[in-house]
Write a protein that holds these residues in place. Structure first.
Motif: not given
Length: 218
Positions: A36-37, A40, A43, A47-49, A51-52, A55
């Motif tokens: 995910g990093a 991001l 771009k 990617g943010r999804l 990472r979420t 987590t």
């Protein structure tokens, strides 16, 4: 709970992850977070999804291990009692749901004092911690010989006592032999000498079902 106790509990959770079956999940979640990093950084959509999700997975793993360990730590009773499945009477039997940690726990009254027990079919004798025994007013038998118990940490010495009355659900046992074993830690155990007084016990759909019959009343 004081800050040092909180720190100790968190450290124990982290140390326990490699010993549990959750190690593969932890590695997968970390790998997912790394992907995910990278997404991001470059771009790439989503990617943010990713990472979420990583987590949330790590939080879930830490929470699972924490709850499993906390069942055996009296400092965390206020936390572990929240949402803990309780035994209930179904017909003439007492049903004990399996807890999230995979064990069967009951809150029984020992001489009128509420005491939490782990039901352990692998334990020969019922055992209480020194603290629980003191709360229930239990004393070692006068002139009794110490009992040597084999544990994962070696052989420990315990003293015999007698539970005047132990009850939960629709089950009551009087004059039950037990040991006071401070060296075993703070977990109280209901062993086979208690279960053998019942008419029968079985596991159905993950629940432990205890049939008191008439034997547990004496």
């Amino acid at each position: 709970m004081d800050p040092q106790s909180a720190f100790d509990a968190i450290a124990e959770v982290i140390r326990a992850i490699p010993r549990s079956g959750l190690l593969a999940g932890t590695i997968a979640a970390l790998l997912l977070g790394w992907i995910g990093a990278l997404m991001l950084r470059n771009k790439i959509a989503g990617g943010r999804l990713v990472r979420t999700v990583s987590t949330l997975a790590l939080v879930g793993i830490l929470t699972t291990v924490f709850l499993q360990l906390a069942r055996f730590d009296p400092r965390l009773d206020a936390v572990t009692q929240i949402g803990m499945a309780e035994q209930r009477i179904v017909g003439e039997e007492t049903l004990v749901p399996m807890a999230a940690d995979g064990h069967y726990w009951v809150v029984a009254e020992v001489n009128g004092v509420p005491t939490r027990f782990l039901i352990d079919t692998g334990a020969t004798l019922t055992a209480l911690s020194g603290e629980a025994a003191a709360r229930a007013g239990l004393e070692p038998r006068t002139g009794g010989l110490p009992v040597m118990l084999s544990t994962a940490n070696g052989t420990v010495t315990a003293e015999l006592t007698t539970l005047g009355n132990l009850s939960f659900g629709n089950i009551a046992a009087e004059g039950l032999d037990a040991v006071i074993a401070p060296n075993l830690g703070n977990t109280n155990v209901l062993g086979m000498n208690f279960l053998s007084r019942l008419e029968g016990w079985r596991v159905e759909n993950g629940d432990l079902i205890l049939d008191p019959g008439t034997a547990a009343e004496s």
